[in-house]
Enzyme design. Structure first.
Site, PDB file in Angstrom:
ATOM      1  N   ASN A  10     -18.503 -11.164  58.111  1.00 53.28           N
ATOM      2  CA  ASN A  10     -17.138 -11.419  57.665  1.00 53.28           C
ATOM      3  C   ASN A  10     -17.205 -11.688  56.165  1.00 53.28           C
ATOM      4  O   ASN A  10     -17.536 -12.799  55.741  1.00 53.28           O
ATOM      5  CB  ASN A  10     -16.590 -12.627  58.433  1.00 53.28           C
ATOM      6  CG  ASN A  10     -15.157 -12.920  58.079  1.00 53.28           C
ATOM      7  OD1 ASN A  10     -14.582 -12.280  57.199  1.00 53.28           O
ATOM      8  ND2 ASN A  10     -14.572 -13.897  58.760  1.00 53.28           N
ATOM      9  N   ARG A  83     -15.908  -7.635  60.377  1.00 48.63           N
ATOM     10  CA  ARG A  83     -14.514  -8.019  60.574  1.00 48.63           C
ATOM     11  C   ARG A  83     -13.742  -7.465  59.381  1.00 48.63           C
ATOM     12  O   ARG A  83     -14.057  -7.777  58.229  1.00 48.63           O
ATOM     13  CB  ARG A  83     -14.384  -9.535  60.613  1.00 48.63           C
ATOM     14  CG  ARG A  83     -12.950  -9.972  60.686  1.00 48.63           C
ATOM     15  CD  ARG A  83     -12.724 -11.257  59.945  1.00 48.63           C
ATOM     16  NE  ARG A  83     -11.302 -11.569  59.913  1.00 48.63           N
ATOM     17  CZ  ARG A  83     -10.760 -12.342  58.989  1.00 48.63           C
ATOM     18  NH1 ARG A  83     -11.501 -12.864  58.034  1.00 48.63           N
ATOM     19  NH2 ARG A  83      -9.481 -12.590  59.014  1.00 48.63           N
ATOM     20  N   HIS A 171      -4.955 -11.948  62.956  1.00 48.47           N
ATOM     21  CA  HIS A 171      -5.650 -12.762  63.973  1.00 48.47           C
ATOM     22  C   HIS A 171      -5.861 -11.982  65.274  1.00 48.47           C
ATOM     23  O   HIS A 171      -6.019 -12.573  66.348  1.00 48.47           O
ATOM     24  CB  HIS A 171      -4.883 -14.065  64.299  1.00 48.47           C
ATOM     25  CG  HIS A 171      -4.844 -15.046  63.172  1.00 48.47           C
ATOM     26  ND1 HIS A 171      -3.719 -15.774  62.862  1.00 48.47           N
ATOM     27  CD2 HIS A 171      -5.790 -15.416  62.283  1.00 48.47           C
ATOM     28  CE1 HIS A 171      -3.967 -16.554  61.820  1.00 48.47           C
ATOM     29  NE2 HIS A 171      -5.218 -16.352  61.450  1.00 48.47           N
ATOM     30  N   ARG A 230      -0.654 -21.729  52.747  1.00 44.06           N
ATOM     31  CA  ARG A 230       0.312 -20.617  52.652  1.00 44.06           C
ATOM     32  C   ARG A 230       1.685 -21.073  53.131  1.00 44.06           C
ATOM     33  O   ARG A 230       1.803 -21.836  54.090  1.00 44.06           O
ATOM     34  CB  ARG A 230      -0.147 -19.439  53.512  1.00 44.06           C
ATOM     35  CG  ARG A 230      -1.290 -18.675  52.910  1.00 44.06           C
ATOM     36  CD  ARG A 230      -1.850 -17.653  53.869  1.00 44.06           C
ATOM     37  NE  ARG A 230      -3.144 -18.059  54.371  1.00 44.06           N
ATOM     38  CZ  ARG A 230      -3.797 -17.478  55.376  1.00 44.06           C
ATOM     39  NH1 ARG A 230      -3.268 -16.458  56.013  1.00 44.06           N
ATOM     40  NH2 ARG A 230      -4.971 -17.912  55.759  1.00 44.06           N
ATOM     41  N   GLU A 346     -14.228 -15.217  67.681  1.00 40.20           N
ATOM     42  CA  GLU A 346     -13.948 -13.938  67.034  1.00 40.20           C
ATOM     43  C   GLU A 346     -15.217 -13.118  66.805  1.00 40.20           C
ATOM     44  O   GLU A 346     -15.226 -11.907  67.014  1.00 40.20           O
ATOM     45  CB  GLU A 346     -13.212 -14.179  65.716  1.00 40.20           C
ATOM     46  CG  GLU A 346     -11.776 -14.616  65.964  1.00 40.20           C
ATOM     47  CD  GLU A 346     -11.179 -15.403  64.820  1.00 40.20           C
ATOM     48  OE1 GLU A 346     -11.580 -16.576  64.637  1.00 40.20           O
ATOM     49  OE2 GLU A 346     -10.341 -14.866  64.103  1.00 40.20           O
TER      50      GLU A 346
END
Ligand code: ADP
Length: 360
Positions: A10, A83, A171, A230, A346
């Site tokens: 990742n 990813r 996601h 965010r 993940e």
């Protein structure tokens, strides 16, 4: 012979994280290069050591050196699985990386300028170091390819010079993993499942019969819920005013880095810190987070025509009973439904997708 290990990578804007899985998909090791471009650090399992990491190329080399120091060369691997944040309209399932797939990931750079270039740099560096090593890609957007057109469209006219201005959702690897593992607890997968991924980034997903039909994030991972830094949902008119008053770069920084829980609390983006603080601003930030989750949950429940179960995942979803209870309290109007906690896996999902690809 046992299958060689799979390395899941990742590559983000300031960190490169890797997890190594054996052929039976048991996790063997984690290596992380963090603070790229600032105070660098390399972590192997629980051990950390500072290391200058001025750029991504240095960080990648440091990561591969650390892997080698554990007795694993790149040539020992079955594959590297990446990813990838944005797969755009065309990359809607996991892919083996070919020149065509690489070009399609590059085409998505304008959609994810902070993410896809780093993924491509890692892919290219690996291709140069180990040209025969298979590389695969899983996309954060892919799980949402089933969202119907009416839910995907913004009410904009056709803009042929700006293709791709639509909702995507993110996601996806987390939601795909959740759909796979939830039946271990619930026996059968609930038909109308509201999944909540709550980490530094956060989103909701309406999962109907195992497929995404709506999600709170849209064109970019900036939309939807109040997040660590965010802003989440904000009127486009307010964004235009911000850009007009502060300029594009400062507005971008404000919306991505200085808003959300951090902006509301003036203290931290970290939920643990806010829970411990108990100041009026920290409490407002926590309540804003929960309130807007419940407001947007109403939209997700409507997209599914009702609710059979809720599943929580991500750092906050898995660990904060206080937040889960507050959200469930705000959702009492939706009737009685079971709720589950599902660990976010993940990396395992990405390794599994790569293994399946290479078997077929
Ligand atoms: P990322 O989205 O970067 O993968 P995580 O899924 O690890 O992040 O989630 C990070 C968030 O989870 C942080 O806000 C952190 O404070 C929160 N968190 C982790 N443990 C707890 C806890 N015990 N109580 C409350 N919040 C927690």
């Amino acid at each position: 012979m046992a299958q060689a290990p799979i390395l899941v990578m990742n590559a983000g804007s300031s960190s490169i994280k890797a997890a190594l899985f054996d052929g039976a998909l048991s996790e063997l090791l984690r290596i992380e290069a963090t603070g790229v471009g600032s105070a660098g650090e390399i972590r192997v399992g629980a051990q950390k050591r500072p290391m200058p990491l001025p750029d991504h190329a240095t960080a990648l080399t440091a990561l591969f050196d650390a892997l080698q120091a554990q007795g694993i060369a790149l040539t020992d691997l079955h594959c590297v699985a990446h990813r990838i944040v944005h797969g755009g309209t065309s990359l809607t399932t996991a892919q083996r990386i070919t020149p065509g797939v690489r070009a399609a990931i590059a085409d998505c750079v304008p959609l994810a300028p902070l993410h896809n270039p780093h993924h491509l740099a890692a892919i290219d560096a690996l291709a140069a170091l180990a040209p025969d090593l298979p590389q695969c890609a899983s996309f954060d957007t892919a799980f949402h390819a089933t969202i119907p057109d009416v839910a995907r469209r913004y009410a904009l006219p056709d803009l042929p010079d700006l293709p791709g201005l639509r909702r995507y959702g993110f996601h996806g690897t987390s939601y795909a993993s959740l759909v796979r593992s939830l039946p271990e607890q619930s026996h059968t997968l609930p038909q109308r499942l509201l999944a909540m991924h709550m980490g530094n980034g956060a989103s909701l997903c309406a999962i109907l019969g195992g497929q995404s039909v709506a999600t709170t994030m849209g064109y970019s991972p900036l939309g939807g819920l109040t997040m660590g830094t965010r802003a989440g949902e904000i009127d486009a008119g307010a964004v235009l005013r911000l850009v007009g008053a502060r300029g594009l770069e400062a507005a971008d920084h404000l919306l991505h880095q200085q808003s959300g829980l951090l902006g509301l609390s003036g203290l931290s983006s970290d939920m643990r810190t806010l829970e411990a603080a108990n100041t009026p601003q920290a409490n407002l930030a926590i309540e804003h987070f929960c309130y807007w989750i419940s407001r947007q949950a109403g939209s997700m429940i409507s997209a599914m025509g009702g609710l059979d179960a809720v599943a929580f995942t991500g750092g906050i979803g898995e660990n904060s009973g206080m937040i889960r209870n507050r959200i469930l309290e705000l959702l009492r109007w939706a009737g009685n439904f079971p709720d589950y906690i599902v660990p976010a896996r993940e990396e395992l999902q990405i390794a599994r997708e790569a293994q399946t690809l290479l078997e077929t």
